[in-house]
Motif scaffolding. Structure first.
Motif, short mmCIF file in Angstrom:
data_model
loop_
_atom_site.label_atom_id
_atom_site.label_comp_id
_atom_site.label_asym_id
_atom_site.label_seq_id
_atom_site.Cartn_x
_atom_site.Cartn_y
_atom_site.Cartn_z
N ALA A 48 38.94 31.78 36.57
CA ALA A 48 37.95 32.40 37.43
C ALA A 48 37.53 33.51 36.46
O ALA A 48 38.05 34.29 36.01
CB ALA A 48 38.33 32.94 38.82
N GLU A 49 36.10 33.49 36.35
CA GLU A 49 35.46 34.72 35.87
C GLU A 49 34.31 35.09 36.87
O GLU A 49 33.04 34.61 36.49
CB GLU A 49 34.87 34.50 34.45
N GLY A 50 34.64 35.97 37.69
CA GLY A 50 33.58 36.17 38.65
C GLY A 50 33.41 35.01 39.54
O GLY A 50 34.19 34.22 39.69
N PRO A 51 32.19 34.88 40.15
CA PRO A 51 32.04 33.68 41.25
C PRO A 51 31.97 32.55 40.29
O PRO A 51 31.20 32.31 39.34
CB PRO A 51 30.88 33.97 41.97
N THR A 52 32.70 31.50 40.56
CA THR A 52 33.15 30.44 39.55
C THR A 52 33.13 29.14 40.34
O THR A 52 33.77 28.87 41.58
CB THR A 52 34.48 30.60 38.90
N VAL A 53 32.54 28.04 39.73
CA VAL A 53 32.68 26.61 40.44
C VAL A 53 33.51 25.94 39.59
O VAL A 53 33.25 25.94 38.37
CB VAL A 53 31.37 25.71 40.57
N LEU A 54 34.63 25.32 40.04
CA LEU A 54 35.59 24.79 39.34
C LEU A 54 35.87 23.40 39.33
O LEU A 54 35.71 22.86 40.74
CB LEU A 54 37.05 25.29 39.48
#
Length: 396
Positions: free
Chosen positions: A273-279
């Protein structure tokens, strides 16, 4: 002179396939496209540029609603109040845009098309042509005027440079032709990943999508600051994206306890995660197999962990199949032969062609469901299913 170059904002993209999987994420990305526009305006004012260049697909379609149009008008109006004009063209998505719908965007906004192919901004002449709604199967370059002697010349074009793969073949053009046309800088749009091409005195830049919308746009999230002086054009990539996209693989040993596995997964999610993140997550290894036992088990477990970490959204969760070869010699030989065949160039090319045909048959808003790594997953899953069936047949 200084310019800020952006393209492919796709304001208020419908994000239908994302909305089907995760309505909250679709809402977050919808808001992010508007917030990124505000960040672009802030950057233009902060860097005191001479103009903002928007190289097509500002909107996601040719008939944006009044609310979306208002967002753009207010943002560009703020630029105009700061003494910064905006020069834009229409792309293949907003080619049918009526610039007079709901009223003009403002005196500081210049739309370039066949009726007005050029505009002068200070010491620069900016040239451009807009998409008109129909398919563009030929290069747009013949429509661009020759450079104006004694002035800085910039071109705005929405196109597929050198027939870029993975996108609709819209307005294909040769980068070498652009570099030889005589302009100092080409501000391109259409391809959602950033690229640069440099000639002796010219620079061609595709800035990438400012805010990605799905995992295949993980290389977006930027705009380009352009400086043109006696030394020629220079470009600097500036990040503006608010929501990032990443893929992560988490290996789970077979001898871990359930608690240890969950801790390992949480650490993997947190590290990606780097700030708001979609994985997009792949669980691999012997310890991943229990998550494949029930439909939705893996996603449910990871959703709980993502909620605890915060600002994480799950695009997809995949459990890598168990590719172990059956103990039976004949069955093992068969699986080994299948795996060998699946690795040949002919097999992969044919499988990729079939997958591409399937993707092309889908509605545009659903095509992101099939991306470059789908073929690998399908082949692995198919081999695993055969191996599992052979093992079951042996035990029956």
């Amino acid at each position: 002179m200084r310019f800020l170059h952006a393209a492919d904002l796709h304001l208020d993209s419908p994000l239908r396939s994302v909305a089907l999987r995760d309505p909250d994420l679709a809402g977050r990305l919808h808001d992010a496209s508007r917030q990124v526009l505000a960040r672009i305006v802030d950057l233009a004012i902060e860097r005191r540029v001479d103009a903002l260049l928007l190289a097509g697909d500002v909107f996601d379609n040719g008939v944006p609603d009044v609310a979306t149009r208002t967002v753009l008008a207010r943002a560009l109006g703020r630029l105009g109040a700061a003494g910064i004009p905006t020069v834009l063209i229409r792309g293949n998505h907003d080619g049918l845009l009526d610039p007079a719908r709901y009223g003009a965007l403002g005196d500081s906004v210049f739309l370039l098309d066949a009726d007005r192919p050029s505009v002068e901004i200070g010491a620069a002449t900016i040239h451009g042509t807009s998409h008109s709604g129909g398919p563009e199967t030929r290069s747009l370059l013949p429509r661009y005027p020759a450079p104006v002697p004694g002035r800085i010349n910039l071109g705005l074009m929405h196109c597929s440079p050198d027939g870029t793969r993975g996108h609709d073949p819209y307005a294909p053009c040769a980068v070498s032709d652009l570099l030889e046309h005589g302009y100092d800088y080409w501000a391109l749009g259409h391809i959602h990943a950033r690229q640069e091409w440099r000639g002796d005195r010219a620079l061609v830049v595709m800035p990438g999508i400012p805010q990605g919308r799905h995992i295949r746009e993980s290389r977006g999230g930027s705009v380009t600051l352009v400086r043109i002086d006696g030394e020629g054009p220079q470009a600097e990539e500036l990040p503006v994206g608010l929501v990032g996209f990443r893929e992560v693989s988490i290996d789970l040993p077979g001898d871990d306890t359930q608690t240890a596995r969950l801790h390992r997964i949480a650490d993997g999610l947190r590290g990606a995660a780097e700030g708001p993140t979609v994985l997009r997550v792949t669980l691999a290894g012997p310890g991943a197999q229990p998550f494949a036992a029930g439909a939705g088990d893996a996603r449910h477990a990871l959703s709980e962990l993502a909620a605890e970490i915060g600002e994480l959204y799950l695009d997809r969760v995949r459990v890598a199949p168990d590719l172990s070869v059956p103990d039976d010699a004949a069955a093992g030989d068969l699986v080994a032969l299948m795996r060998l065949e699946a690795g040949t160039a002919g097999f992969r090319e044919e499988a990729a062609r079939m997958l591409s045909d399937l993707r092309d048959a889908l509605p545009p808003e659903a095509r992101d469901a099939i991306d470059d790594d789908t073929l690998e997953g399908l082949m692995a899953d198919g081999l695993a299913a055969v191996a599992a069936r052979l093992s079951m047949a042996r035990s029956e």
